[in-house]
Design a protein around this motif. Structure first.
Motif, PDB file in Angstrom:
ATOM      1  N   GLY A  15      -5.969 -24.479  17.405  1.00 47.84           N
ATOM      2  CA  GLY A  15      -7.302 -24.289  17.346  1.00 47.84           C
ATOM      3  C   GLY A  15      -8.412 -25.577  16.849  1.00 47.84           C
ATOM      4  O   GLY A  15      -7.434 -26.606  16.947  1.00 47.84           O
ATOM      5  N   HIS A  16      -9.290 -26.097  16.137  1.00 51.72           N
ATOM      6  CA  HIS A  16      -9.826 -27.160  16.340  1.00 51.72           C
ATOM      7  C   HIS A  16      -9.601 -27.760  15.208  1.00 51.72           C
ATOM      8  O   HIS A  16      -9.027 -27.151  14.409  1.00 51.72           O
ATOM      9  N   CYS A  17      -9.559 -29.251  14.845  1.00 46.53           N
ATOM     10  CA  CYS A  17      -8.551 -29.563  13.597  1.00 46.53           C
ATOM     11  C   CYS A  17      -9.671 -30.731  13.145  1.00 46.53           C
ATOM     12  O   CYS A  17      -9.285 -31.207  13.061  1.00 46.53           O
ATOM     13  N   PRO A  18     -10.886 -29.771  12.313  1.00 46.04           N
ATOM     14  CA  PRO A  18     -11.726 -31.244  12.503  1.00 46.04           C
ATOM     15  C   PRO A  18     -10.884 -32.297  11.064  1.00 46.04           C
ATOM     16  O   PRO A  18     -11.137 -32.925  10.263  1.00 46.04           O
ATOM     17  N   ARG A  19      -9.977 -31.748  10.418  1.00 45.26           N
ATOM     18  CA  ARG A  19      -9.234 -32.430   9.663  1.00 45.26           C
ATOM     19  C   ARG A  19      -8.441 -33.877   9.800  1.00 45.26           C
ATOM     20  O   ARG A  19      -9.054 -34.873   9.099  1.00 45.26           O
ATOM     21  N   VAL A  20      -8.359 -34.119  10.690  1.00 51.23           N
ATOM     22  CA  VAL A  20      -7.974 -35.457  11.072  1.00 51.23           C
ATOM     23  C   VAL A  20      -8.921 -36.223  11.652  1.00 51.23           C
ATOM     24  O   VAL A  20      -9.503 -37.376  11.408  1.00 51.23           O
ATOM     25  N   LEU A  21     -10.097 -35.777  12.136  1.00 48.39           N
ATOM     26  CA  LEU A  21     -11.882 -36.239  12.463  1.00 48.39           C
ATOM     27  C   LEU A  21     -11.716 -37.138  10.954  1.00 48.39           C
ATOM     28  O   LEU A  21     -12.123 -38.109  10.947  1.00 48.39           O
ATOM     29  N   ASP A  22     -11.738 -35.698  10.309  1.00 49.35           N
ATOM     30  CA  ASP A  22     -11.948 -36.585   8.810  1.00 49.35           C
ATOM     31  C   ASP A  22     -11.388 -37.736   8.307  1.00 49.35           C
ATOM     32  O   ASP A  22     -11.936 -38.797   7.546  1.00 49.35           O
ATOM     33  N   LYS A  23     -10.053 -37.325   8.366  1.00 46.71           N
ATOM     34  CA  LYS A  23      -9.239 -38.547   8.057  1.00 46.71           C
ATOM     35  C   LYS A  23      -9.030 -39.774   8.734  1.00 46.71           C
ATOM     36  O   LYS A  23      -9.224 -40.966   7.962  1.00 46.71           O
ATOM     37  N   ALA A  24      -9.099 -40.056  10.191  1.00 43.39           N
ATOM     38  CA  ALA A  24      -9.646 -41.109  10.426  1.00 43.39           C
ATOM     39  C   ALA A  24     -10.801 -41.277  10.142  1.00 43.39           C
ATOM     40  O   ALA A  24     -11.469 -42.698  10.433  1.00 43.39           O
ATOM     41  N   LYS A  25     -11.754 -40.915   9.812  1.00 49.85           N
ATOM     42  CA  LYS A  25     -13.305 -41.411   9.109  1.00 49.85           C
ATOM     43  C   LYS A  25     -13.580 -41.718   8.773  1.00 49.85           C
ATOM     44  O   LYS A  25     -13.674 -43.186   8.252  1.00 49.85           O
ATOM     45  N   ALA A  26     -12.230 -42.094   7.459  1.00 57.32           N
ATOM     46  CA  ALA A  26     -12.161 -42.684   6.346  1.00 57.32           C
ATOM     47  C   ALA A  26     -11.378 -43.482   6.365  1.00 57.32           C
ATOM     48  O   ALA A  26     -11.184 -44.695   5.305  1.00 57.32           O
ATOM     49  N   GLN A  27     -10.536 -44.235   7.149  1.00 53.90           N
ATOM     50  CA  GLN A  27      -9.794 -44.798   7.971  1.00 53.90           C
ATOM     51  C   GLN A  27     -10.354 -46.022   8.476  1.00 53.90           C
ATOM     52  O   GLN A  27     -10.336 -46.464   9.014  1.00 53.90           O
ATOM     53  N   GLY A  28     -11.418 -45.627   9.047  1.00 55.02           N
ATOM     54  CA  GLY A  28     -12.489 -46.161   9.367  1.00 55.02           C
ATOM     55  C   GLY A  28     -12.148 -46.561  10.995  1.00 55.02           C
ATOM     56  O   GLY A  28     -11.868 -47.549  12.154  1.00 55.02           O
ATOM     57  N   GLU A  32      -4.475 -30.218  17.711  1.00 52.72           N
ATOM     58  CA  GLU A  32      -5.493 -30.103  18.075  1.00 52.72           C
ATOM     59  C   GLU A  32      -5.517 -29.506  19.653  1.00 52.72           C
ATOM     60  O   GLU A  32      -4.810 -29.447  20.549  1.00 52.72           O
ATOM     61  N   ASP A  33      -5.824 -28.225  18.881  1.00 46.75           N
ATOM     62  CA  ASP A  33      -4.993 -26.841  20.474  1.00 46.75           C
ATOM     63  C   ASP A  33      -4.092 -26.809  20.387  1.00 46.75           C
ATOM     64  O   ASP A  33      -3.612 -26.046  21.962  1.00 46.75           O
ATOM     65  N   ARG A  34      -3.086 -27.021  19.770  1.00 47.71           N
ATOM     66  CA  ARG A  34      -1.536 -26.452  20.016  1.00 47.71           C
ATOM     67  C   ARG A  34      -1.492 -25.087  19.510  1.00 47.71           C
ATOM     68  O   ARG A  34      -1.857 -24.650  18.572  1.00 47.71           O
ATOM     69  N   VAL A  35      -0.201 -24.533  20.844  1.00 44.07           N
ATOM     70  CA  VAL A  35       0.187 -22.856  20.340  1.00 44.07           C
ATOM     71  C   VAL A  35       1.771 -23.270  20.266  1.00 44.07           C
ATOM     72  O   VAL A  35       1.697 -24.178  21.245  1.00 44.07           O
ATOM     73  N   PHE A  36       1.709 -22.474  19.649  1.00 45.39           N
ATOM     74  CA  PHE A  36       3.298 -22.348  19.311  1.00 45.39           C
ATOM     75  C   PHE A  36       4.222 -21.126  18.857  1.00 45.39           C
ATOM     76  O   PHE A  36       3.320 -20.871  18.574  1.00 45.39           O
ATOM     77  N   GLY A  37       5.253 -20.718  19.110  1.00 48.99           N
ATOM     78  CA  GLY A  37       5.455 -19.795  18.894  1.00 48.99           C
ATOM     79  C   GLY A  37       7.252 -19.059  19.663  1.00 48.99           C
ATOM     80  O   GLY A  37       7.899 -19.750  20.044  1.00 48.99           O
ATOM     81  N   PRO A  79      -7.165 -11.066  12.671  1.00 49.05           N
ATOM     82  CA  PRO A  79      -7.640 -11.134  14.183  1.00 49.05           C
ATOM     83  C   PRO A  79      -7.782 -13.037  14.507  1.00 49.05           C
ATOM     84  O   PRO A  79      -7.380 -13.305  14.999  1.00 49.05           O
ATOM     85  N   THR A  80      -8.939 -13.397  13.553  1.00 47.11           N
ATOM     86  CA  THR A  80      -9.021 -14.611  13.729  1.00 47.11           C
ATOM     87  C   THR A  80      -7.929 -15.836  12.743  1.00 47.11           C
ATOM     88  O   THR A  80      -8.130 -16.614  12.792  1.00 47.11           O
ATOM     89  N   ALA A  81      -6.550 -15.323  12.048  1.00 48.41           N
ATOM     90  CA  ALA A  81      -6.225 -15.558  11.743  1.00 48.41           C
ATOM     91  C   ALA A  81      -5.539 -17.155  12.797  1.00 48.41           C
ATOM     92  O   ALA A  81      -5.198 -16.218  13.976  1.00 48.41           O
ATOM     93  N   ARG A  82      -4.727 -17.709  11.710  1.00 50.93           N
ATOM     94  CA  ARG A  82      -3.750 -18.383  12.830  1.00 50.93           C
ATOM     95  C   ARG A  82      -2.339 -17.715  13.745  1.00 50.93           C
ATOM     96  O   ARG A  82      -2.085 -18.247  14.449  1.00 50.93           O
TER      97      ARG A  82
END
Length: 772
Positions: free
Chosen positions: A177-190, A201-206, A157-160
């Motif tokens: 849901g939450h997309c921490p990858r984006v924040l990590d990428k942003a931090k690495a680029q200052g 973030e929190d996008r729902v499609f289908g 049930p937790t599957a995206r």
């Protein structure tokens, strides 16, 4: 008849003639397709659309949506739908017809089975909802199967991403849901978190599949469809002569699949369906009356010149799916990608090299990745919308830059500069997508200081304001902030080298800078200089500009360097830059940017034409010359054939527009035929251009070609409208296009003579000059 009645009658006659010409652009097939590579596009709106084809007795769909962005910011397809009539075999029909109806925005299929059973199907979009209406000569049921190469049955049930059945409906839903990858990428680029725009973030499609009379579901089954393996969720409709199915698509932040279900069910009701059909026809009527280009109307299907006009309209139909959309179409396939049948690409179009299907060989694959918004490629989604009068299709292209202003400002701060820095290799969030540094630039030397495409999109938005009357006020901040960046960053760079902010003649020195992807560590690359001069001049005439911004631009304007020039073979020419330290991508041709898109030279400035044409004539091999000896695109010395790469015209290359902008009619005509005729497509559908540099269908190829064709027909600014500046006299044409100062020009050329010319408003008629 009174004046109003006469005007209405003339309008109806003109509309009827245009409709007849548009009908001639319909695509008709008399046999089923082999596979998805032979699909047709079906355009909806707000980003929705689908690939459609009939194969092995079944009607297939690959639905898509430009708002689909997964947790990795990748554009995905929305799975597959296969509709198979049960009780009749249409695998080898004795009669078959499939037609893309451009005026009505639908695909119609007629088939007759060997036993005489007939099938008539019509697929169309009601906004974001796919509608399939089917009539058979006897009662049949449909086997409706939703297939996916990404979803496994029984996922937790937790599957995206999940496919579920509920209340006779089939739901296929992806939740980021939450997309921490984006924040990590942003931090690495200052880039701080509060400066990030994160549409994923929190996008729902289908979507939700429904059928009139309900669906009866069967167990999930493993399948091998097209070139991928996955699972299918089968369901059956009721037995009837008439079937109606709906697939309500959606893609947005916090989207609610319950709303999709309500849409899907509502359109099953006859009254609601009829109302939606009427609204869609009204939408298409309005769209097609904005503009048109018909070349040799009614011409032979094998005439490549007539094919150009038909493919121009077909490309515009594909782009129409993004009316009212949130995000721009992706340049490398848009939403109409299908299974990558590389073996079917002819040699003349194959510049793909070795491909790596890192995400698998399936319709999600896009060359260069499905998470990128390269500015030099994406510009071709926006440029043709201006002359076409498509403000709604321009809007998401401009909004992309406007919404990412905080990220661009953070990047400028990383460079110890004021303003906003837009780089070439952007992703969905506006971050660097190619080997980024901690400052948010790319470490690839040919694009590290490639800053000009933000300026070009600013110029596009300014032209949109003049041509289409769009509101420019929301876009002034990101435009002005770019000028602030160039002034701040390059003053500091020059001071660090010389001790002074400006050169001895009180000019900015734009160093280090890239000239597109060609010059390395250049000083004053020509396309950046042209962009700054054009954008600053255009901003300063706007009454909407604030006093503070006006003061800044007035300060910057006199410091802008002049266009780089040189002497070659005894002739004065435009130069790549004042100086540079190396060359990279030999496909680039920045010397032509003053003529197009910036209108600082070319046919509107006849005194510059000798320099423009000398620049064209003296081009030689340069940069990456590994592939310059020959080309599979065209042989025999024609445009695109052997010679300098910068004078080819694949995909994003602007060569067709350049030749039109400097009045080289013969060259522009040859480029137009090779870039817009049916030979420009590797697929069955003739406007699925490419692949060329990128992917199929190459959306940027179509946008670039459409823009070039418009340039052959009209060259305009606020003061002058040059009609047919690079148009062959023997190419009959009927067109309606938009020009600056919210002007429309309607012209019909027949037998080398202009037989109709209408300019609205009439006051602009005095500004028209004939270029034939």
């Amino acid at each position: 008849m009174n004046t109003a009645g006469l005007c209405l009658a003339l309008f109806c006659i003109a509309r009827s003639a245009a409709l007849a010409s548009l009908n001639n652009c319909n695509v008709v097939w008399d046999s089923p397709s082999r596979d998805s590579f032979d699909s047709m596009p079906l355009s909806g709106s707000r980003g929705a659309g689908a690939n459609v084809w009939f194969q092995d007795g079944a009607l297939w769909f690959y639905p898509g949506h430009s708002g689909v962005q997964d947790e990795n910011s990748c554009l995905l397809k929305l799975g597959a739908l296969r509709l198979t009539p049960e009780g009749a075999d249409f695998k080898s029909p004795k009669r078959f017809r499939q037609e893309l109806d451009l005026p009505g925005g639908s695909i119609c299929i007629e088939a007759e089975a060997q036993d005489g059973t007939t099938l008539d199907a019509r697929a169309w979009f009601a906004g974001e909802t796919l509608v399939v209406e089917m009539k058979c000569s006897r009662k049949l049921s449909l086997l409706a199967e939703y297939g996916s190469w990404r979803v496994k049955p029984g996922d937790a049930p937790t599957a995206r991403e999940q496919v579920t059945e509920k209340d006779g409906l089939l739901f296929f839903v992806h939740r980021n849901g939450h997309c921490p990858r984006v924040l990590d990428k942003a931090k690495a680029q200052g880039v701080p978190a509060d400066a990030i725009t994160n549409p994923a973030e929190d996008r729902v499609f289908g979507g939700v599949l429904a059928a009139r009379g309900g669906l009866t579901f069967a167990p999930t089954t493993p399948v091998e469809w097209q070139i991928w393996k996955g699972y299918a969720w089968p369901a059956k409709t009721i037995v009837a002569k008439e079937q109606v199915l709906t697939v309500a698509l959606g893609a947005a932040k916090h989207a609610d699949p319950a709303e999709w279900a309500a849409r899907a069910k509502e359109l099953l009701e006859p009254a609601a369906l009829a109302g939606a059909k009427a609204r869609e026809q009204k939408r298409w009527d309005e769209f097609w009356t904005r503009s048109h280009v018909f070349i040799r109307p009614g011409g032979d299907t094998n005439d490549p010149v007539a094919q150009m006009g038909r493919n121009y309209q077909r490309y515009r139909y594909m782009a129409a799916c993004n009316q009212g959309a949130e995000l721009p179409l992706r340049f490398n396939g848009g939403i109409f990608c299908s299974d990558p049948r590389i073996e079917r690409v002819p040699e003349r179009l194959n510049n793909l090299g070795t491909l790596s299907f890192s995400r698998g060989a399936n319709p999600d694959f896009m060359r260069w990745g499905s998470d990128i918004f390269f500015g030099q490629n994406q510009r071709w989604i926006g440029w043709p919308t201006l002359a076409n009068g498509d403000a709604d299709l321009l809007r998401p292209c401009v909004a992309y830059y406007r919404d990412r202003l905080p990220t661009a400002q953070a990047r400028a701060r990383n460079l110890k500069a004021a303003g906003a820095c837009y780089i070439e290799t952007l992703d969905l969030e506006g971050l660097c997508s190619v080997v980024p540094t901690s400052q948010g630039l790319s470490s690839a030397p040919h694009i590290t200081y490639h800053f000009s495409m933000g300026l070009e999109h600013a110029w596009m938005a300014l032209r949109g304001h003049s041509v289409l009357g769009t509101d420019i006020r929301p876009d002034l901040p990101w435009m002005v902030e770019q000028i602030r960046f160039f002034d701040s960053f390059y003053r500091a760079q020059t001071k660090a080298r010389t001790g002074n902010e400006l050169t001895p003649d009180k000019k900015l020195c734009l160093y280090p800078c890239n000239g597109l992807e060609l010059t390395l560590k250049a000083a004053n690359p020509i396309e950046t200089v042209a962009a700054l001069r054009a954008v600053v001049n255009a901003l300063l005439v706007l009454p909407e500009l604030s006093a503070a911004d006006r003061d800044l631009l007035k300060k910057v304007q006199p410091t802008l360097p002049g266009l780089p020039v040189a002497e070659k073979k005894g002739q004065k020419i435009f130069n790549l830059a004042d100086k540079w330290e190396g060359l990279a991508n030999g496909w680039e041709f920045p010397e032509m940017f003053p003529a197009w898109p910036y209108r600082l030279a070319g046919v509107l400035h006849p005194e510059t034409l000798p320099m423009c044409r000398a620049t064209w004539d003296t081009q030689e091999l340069r940069g990456d010359n590994q592939r310059q000896a020959s080309s599979p695109w065209e042989k025999g010395g024609k445009p695109g054939g052997p010679g300098p790469l910068q004078k080819r015209d694949w995909s994003w290359q602007s060569t067709m527009a350049y030749t039109a902008a400097i009045g080289l009619t013969d060259e522009a005509a040859q480029y137009a035929v090779t870039k817009l005729s049916d030979r420009a497509s590797a697929c069955r559908f003739p406007a699925y251009f490419g692949p060329g540099h990128d992917w199929m269908p190459d959306i940027e190829w179509g946008g670039c070609a459409a823009t070039g064709l418009q340039e052959m027909l009209l060259a305009c600014d606020e003061k002058k409208i040059l009609l047919l500046p690079a148009w062959p006299e023997d190419w009959d044409v009927d067109f309606k296009l938009h020009a600056p100062n919210q002007t429309t020009v309607e012209c019909k050329l027949k037998g080398g003579k202009i037989v109709t010319l209408r300019v609205t408003p009439e006051a602009r008629r005095k500004d028209v000059e004939i270029g034939l």
